[in-house]
Design an enzyme around this catalytic site. Sequence first.
Site, PDB file in Angstrom:
ATOM      1  CB  CYS A   1      -0.926   0.005   1.221  1.00  0.00           C
ATOM      2  SG  CYS A   1      -1.922   1.493   1.341  1.00  0.00           S
TER       3      CYS A   1
ATOM      4  CB  CYS B   1      -0.374   2.535   4.056  1.00  0.00           C
ATOM      5  SG  CYS B   1      -1.872   1.847   3.370  1.00  0.00           S
ATOM      6  CG  ASP B   2       3.313   1.188   4.431  1.00  0.00           C
ATOM      7  OD1 ASP B   2       2.887   1.725   5.470  1.00  0.00           O
ATOM      8  OD2 ASP B   2       3.069   0.014   4.133  1.00  0.00           O
TER       9      ASP B   2
END
Length: 312
Positions: free
Chosen positions: A137, A140-141
């Site tokens: 993701c 997200c990261d």
Amino acid sequence: MDIQNLIIIGSGPAGYTAAIYAARAELKPLLFEGRQLGGQPGGQLMLTTEVENYPGFPEGLTGPEMMANFKKQAERFNTEIVSDDIVEVDFSVRPFILKTENKEYKANSVIICTGAQAVWLGVEGEQKYQGAGVSACATCDGFFFKDQEIIVVGGGDSAMEEANFLTKFASKVTILVRRDELKASKIMQRRSMDNAKISFLWNTEVQEVLGDGNRMTGVKIINNQTKETSELNAGGLFVAIGHKPNSDIFKGKIDLDEKGYIVVGQGNTKTSVEGIFAGGDIIDYIYRQAVTAAGTGCMAALDAERYLSSKE
Ligand code: NDP
């Protein structure tokens, strides 16, 4: 046997948000948090490290911390949580029947929040370095990979989108494609090809994720035409080869789309069976965020509440 007002299946952000809303509306929901199907209780956030984009937490928190908070809040309003998997459903009778391995439950309404899981490559080192370089993701990261070289695997729209997003942070993004052409839509292809920070390696597959024991440091790759192998240094590996919705037990019971996601109405969470609602990643392959899952989980609880009061 007791008949439940509402059973919620799933314990990610969607399931717990549905539970918080339903419990506060005094529906006394029963929530199945799952044990093994589709990963683990808490859903995909249990696999992430820092969550910095959930509004209301300016300092950020870890995925597991966040899910512990969701659970605590659902319990505060007397959601009953069952640590088990629903393995079979019958939505053709009223009340609906839901079965675990060794018990049967009845419910007047159901909210399905069973989520989805990223498809992984299944190569050596991939699991070991999840959260330590390996991710599924970018939203997200990606932020944690400033000025690093990153590898993205996949040839679909997700891979193109992730690669483009990652160029905001990365010094260089290399997309590994297993064929000599992309599956992605033309516009997404063009966007990636035009991005100076992105390069492609065709007919290329990952054989192993390499690391120093703590973090990944690169990957071993193979050209599947020439069979030549080599090593590529990188601080991050984003696997974007698709997601699989956790909808196997609903096949033939409610309408699913061709990818297996549950079909809901436009702007609501009603499925093809009256009284059954769905929220979170099980209805969404585009946004896939904790906050959007929580949003549709909330919608499902409000839809279920309206449905139950119309039946009283
Ligand atoms: P897709 O199934 O569309 O693409 C998966 C890609 O991964 C394919 O290129 C496939 O290769 C490759 N792949 C699969 N398995 C492996 C493997 N083991 N090793 C290497 N490569 C592999 O999935 P997406 O997640 O990209 O997209 C899912 C859906 O969501 C699509 O309908 C897409 O259009 C949509 N979407 C739309 C977006 C948008 O419009 N903004 C953004 C993101 C997704 P191959 O081509 O050889 O099969």
